[in-house]
Each structure stands twice: as C-alpha cells, then as structure tokens.
Write a protein that holds these residues in place. Structure first.
Motif, mmCIF file in Angstrom:
data_model
loop_
_atom_site.group_PDB
_atom_site.id
_atom_site.type_symbol
_atom_site.label_atom_id
_atom_site.label_comp_id
_atom_site.label_asym_id
_atom_site.label_seq_id
_atom_site.Cartn_x
_atom_site.Cartn_y
_atom_site.Cartn_z
ATOM 1 N N ALA A 138 -14.551 5.115 5.384
ATOM 2 C CA ALA A 138 -15.178 4.594 4.165
ATOM 3 C C ALA A 138 -15.312 3.081 4.244
ATOM 4 O O ALA A 138 -14.560 2.404 4.959
ATOM 5 N N TYR A 139 -16.272 2.557 3.473
ATOM 6 C CA TYR A 139 -16.597 1.127 3.482
ATOM 7 C C TYR A 139 -15.996 0.448 2.261
ATOM 8 O O TYR A 139 -16.209 0.883 1.123
ATOM 9 N N LEU A 140 -15.241 -0.626 2.482
ATOM 10 C CA LEU A 140 -14.598 -1.386 1.402
ATOM 11 C C LEU A 140 -15.029 -2.844 1.490
ATOM 12 O O LEU A 140 -14.662 -3.553 2.429
ATOM 13 N N HIS A 141 -15.815 -3.301 0.505
ATOM 14 C CA HIS A 141 -16.264 -4.695 0.476
ATOM 15 C C HIS A 141 -15.198 -5.564 -0.174
ATOM 16 O O HIS A 141 -14.426 -5.100 -1.015
ATOM 17 N N VAL A 142 -15.179 -6.841 0.176
ATOM 18 C CA VAL A 142 -14.154 -7.766 -0.310
ATOM 19 C C VAL A 142 -14.102 -7.813 -1.842
ATOM 20 O O VAL A 142 -13.022 -7.874 -2.436
ATOM 21 N N LYS A 143 -15.257 -7.761 -2.514
ATOM 22 C CA LYS A 143 -15.268 -7.858 -3.986
ATOM 23 C C LYS A 143 -14.568 -6.661 -4.628
ATOM 24 O O LYS A 143 -14.108 -6.749 -5.771
ATOM 25 N N ASN A 144 -14.498 -5.536 -3.885
ATOM 26 C CA ASN A 144 -13.822 -4.345 -4.393
ATOM 27 C C ASN A 144 -12.384 -4.220 -3.889
ATOM 28 O O ASN A 144 -11.753 -3.189 -4.089
ATOM 29 N N MET A 165 -8.128 -12.218 -9.075
ATOM 30 C CA MET A 165 -9.513 -12.001 -9.503
ATOM 31 C C MET A 165 -10.099 -13.185 -10.270
ATOM 32 O O MET A 165 -11.311 -13.322 -10.371
ATOM 33 N N HIS A 166 -9.256 -14.067 -10.807
ATOM 34 C CA HIS A 166 -9.763 -15.192 -11.595
ATOM 35 C C HIS A 166 -9.830 -16.490 -10.789
ATOM 36 O O HIS A 166 -10.153 -17.531 -11.343
ATOM 37 N N ARG A 167 -9.537 -16.403 -9.488
ATOM 38 C CA ARG A 167 -9.664 -17.605 -8.648
ATOM 39 C C ARG A 167 -11.130 -17.986 -8.502
ATOM 40 O O ARG A 167 -11.994 -17.131 -8.310
ATOM 41 N N LYS A 168 -11.403 -19.276 -8.525
ATOM 42 C CA LYS A 168 -12.788 -19.735 -8.439
ATOM 43 C C LYS A 168 -13.286 -19.772 -7.001
ATOM 44 O O LYS A 168 -14.458 -19.540 -6.742
ATOM 45 N N ARG A 169 -12.410 -20.057 -6.051
ATOM 46 C CA ARG A 169 -12.863 -20.148 -4.658
ATOM 47 C C ARG A 169 -13.082 -18.752 -4.084
ATOM 48 O O ARG A 169 -12.504 -17.764 -4.542
ATOM 49 N N ASP A 170 -13.943 -18.682 -3.064
ATOM 50 C CA ASP A 170 -14.208 -17.405 -2.411
ATOM 51 C C ASP A 170 -12.967 -16.919 -1.684
ATOM 52 O O ASP A 170 -12.258 -17.691 -1.026
ATOM 53 N N ILE A 171 -12.704 -15.625 -1.793
ATOM 54 C CA ILE A 171 -11.560 -15.016 -1.106
ATOM 55 C C ILE A 171 -12.071 -14.244 0.098
ATOM 56 O O ILE A 171 -13.039 -13.485 0.001
#
Length: 408
Positions: free
Chosen positions: A65-71, A78-84
């Motif tokens: 299965a495929y898991l994207h970073v946003k998920n 989840m409330h951090r402003k910088r990209d994870i």
C-alpha cells in the motif's frame, strides 16, 4: 418508489439504490475479493522513498500500500509550519497502524493513512483532529448551532467529531452513546499496536450491505429488499446499530433478482454504455481514461422549436441532470471534464452549472465544481474511493488493448 436492494447469491453481493424508479448507485462485493476501504491494519514499512515523500507498507493484502507523508504525520506534529519529511517520521521495518482510504487497482496498491477515522450512524470519530464539523447537507442554523454545542460538551481527549446528515434532530443521549462507543473501538485498535503478528487486519469495516444501510437508510427509503435469508437475519440482528426502525421496512423476498427489475437492468445497461441517450434526442458520451474522465454533450436528433440558443440550453440542462446521475451510478472519481455545447449568454452558463451542482448535491461522495475554462470546458473533481463500476464488468479488449481501434 425509493428502495435499497441486496441481491446476494453465489458469493457475490450486489447492492444498489433506486430513487424515483431510477438506479442511482450500484456496488458489487465478491466473497473472495472483499473491499478494503475503511479496514484498519497493523502494517510493516517496506520502503521509505524520500524522493516521493512517501512509503510503501505491507498490509498483508498482496500489493504493498501507498502512504504519503501528509497521511503519516503524527498528531503532535500536525501544527508545525515547516515541511515534514517522510524519513523523519517513518523508518524501514517499522510497524504502524494504517487505514485504507482507496481501493487497490489493477496497476496500483491501496492508498492508506495513519490518521484513523471511525464512522458510525450519526457521527464520525476523528482522533487526529480536534475539530467539530457538521455535514454540509445540514443547512438549518439552529440545528448547526445545537450540534456544535453538543459536540463541545461531549468531546473527550481532544478527539474530533463530524456530525453526519443522519444526526439531524437526533437526541443528545444517542449521539453521546455512539461517540463513546467509537472512542472505545479506537482505544481497542490502539492497544493492538504492539502485538504480533504483523501485517494483520485488526479492524474490519462493515460489509457492503450494512454500510449502505447505515449511510443511506432514512425516512425517504420506502423499503429494503433482501433475497438471502442469512443476510436478512444478520441485518435484523444489527438493526440497533444500523437503524432502529429497519425491521419495519426490511423485506425478505427469495425471488428478487436484479435481472427481474426493469429499472435496475436498464440503469446498469446505461451505466456500461459509452453513449447515453437523453429524452429530448440529444446524447452524452462518457470516456474513462487513466488520467481523467471526459464527458461530451451533443444535440443529436433534438432540433428544438424556437432557436438554436434555446435548443442548446435545453440540451445542456437535460445533460447536466443525466451527467450527475451517471457520475454517481458509475462511481467515477478523480478529475472529470465536461464539454457542454457552447452557450453565448453568461446567465445560460450559470443556469446549467446551478442545475449540475444541485444534482451533484444528491451524491454522498464529495464533488467539487472547479469552474469553466477559457475553452468552455467544465472541470470538477470527485473523491475517488473505489474503482469505477465498469471495472466489475469490463476488461480491456485483447485485440486493441483498450484503445477502441485496431490497425487496418
């Protein structure tokens, strides 16, 4: 006549919804190939791909299965402003809990998320959000305010709530009871996090018939017809969870078959044809491709009675209504582009788009009309959960590979 039918035989469940004697939804579920959407698995991360900001995970169902970073972002981040980055939160070989968002297709594995949601009859529990949301189909301001206040009062451990359309007018005690039930299920799933084996299915969504009744059954449904006695008894035993008054409208009919119902047969035939005729004599053509679905509108035999512009508008209005039904019936997801017949007046364009939106609002699946392009094409998107209806009935032609043409 509005009814739900459940035709269950030879290991295949065929479930559909008929509204005003027209087939509007149809789903199939095979015993040896059950649907995965909503299922929750203890999974193992097989491969983290920083270049794609995604990972592939083994859920024990064939294709990874495929898991994207946003998920995959943990609630506390989840409330951090910088990209994870994906490799900051997931490692190869790690065991995680995931839920299936989208069915696997012929070429791709299922799409999953670590942000678990649990649907009930009235509510959806959203542990990874603290928001209290109300169904967009509830418009009354007093009811929206009542549900907002109820949500704030019953919320526990900062777990979010979505009030479904069925929650309209429901007593507080029933809503609180279901919320606590969903929290208990979520905590039970969380306790499974560190137990072997892995991968493993740890929570299975209701079967197809139960899902449809839970999500669709209401006072506007006149009856629910079932032709399988075992399925009938199972639905009766679940009626407290599905709908308290279900037994009043649940009918067992051993002789019922989708082939004996003209409205169902006609609806299925139309849903599998490339060309769909309109009552006026016009027609629409629907082409599903891997990237998007294209729908073309034509006047056909319709010549109108006043002038060209009147003929065009009438055809487009009829087409807008039929297109909405076909999108829902065929379960078309992703990007959809509609080529209506060109209209000169802006008010005519607005009229057609309003009719399209009004009919799309009947769809349980969320659809967004993006607007009209400079070329006069209407763009919209629909959330893709399952493979479209045609995937259950149609395979690519071995001679042309699905192109519809062969070398001369």
């Amino acid at each position: 006549m509005n009814y739900i039918f459940i035709d269950s035989e030879e290991g295949i469940d065929r479930v559909g919804i008929v509204e005003d004697d027209k087939l509007v939804e149809f789903y199939m579920d095979k015993k040896d190939k059950r649907k995965q959407v909503g299922n929750i698995y203890r999974a193992r991360v097989v491969n983290v791909l920083p270049g794609m900001e995604a990972a592939f995970v083994d859920i024990g169902e064939g294709k990874n299965a495929y898991l994207h970073v946003k998920n995959a972002i943990p609630k506390e981040l989840m409330h951090r402003k910088r990209d994870i980055k994906i490799n900051e939160i997931i490692k190869n070989g790690e065991e995680i809990i995931v839920q299936v968002l989208k069915e696997a297709s012929q070429n791709k594995g299922a799409k999953v998320t670590t942000h678990i949601t649990l649907p009930g009859r009235f509510l959806v529990l959203t542990p990874f959000s603290s928001r209290i949301s109300i169904s967009r189909k509830i418009h009354e301001k007093e009811e929206i305010q009542r549900l907002q206040n109820l949500g704030k009062g019953m919320q526990k451990e900062n777990m979010g709530i979505i009030f479904r359309t069925n929650s309209f007018g429901v007593d507080e005690d029933l809503l609180v009871e279901e919320y606590h039930m969903l929290i208990n299920i979520y905590k039970k799933i969380e306790r499974e996090r560190n137990f072997l084996p892995c991968p493993k299915l740890i929570y299975s969504e209701m079967d197809l018939a139960q899902q449809i009744i839970r999500d669709v059954f209401n006072d506007k449904i006149d009856r629910v017809i079932v032709n399988n006695r075992q399925k009938y008894k199972k639905l009766l035993s679940f009626q407290d969870i599905l709908f308290p008054k279900l037994s009043d409208k649940l009918i067992y009919d051993a002789n019922f078959s989708i082939t004996s119902q003209p409205e169902i047969e006609k609806g299925l035939k139309t849903a599998l044809d490339r060309k769909v005729s309109l009552k006026s004599g016009g027609y629409i053509v629907i082409d599903e491709t891997e990237a998007l679905t294209v729908i073309d509108v034509n006047t056909g035999k319709f010549i109108g009675s006043k002038n060209l512009e009147d003929t065009v508008v009438k055809t487009n209005l009829e087409a807008a209504e039929e297109i909405s039904r076909q999108i829902r019936l065929r379960d078309i997801g992703g990007i959809i582009v509609i080529d209506f017949i060109d209209m000169k007046e802006d008010e005519d364009v607005d009229l057609v788009l309003n009719v399209l939106q009004k009919n799309l609002n009947q769809d349980r699946n969320k659809t967004n009309i993006i607007g009209m392009t400079k070329l006069g094409l209407v763009e919209l998107t629909r959330r893709k959960v399952r493979n479209s209806l045609s995937s259950n009935f149609i395979v690519p032609c071995p001679s042309c590979g699905g192109r519809g043409k062969i070398f001369s």
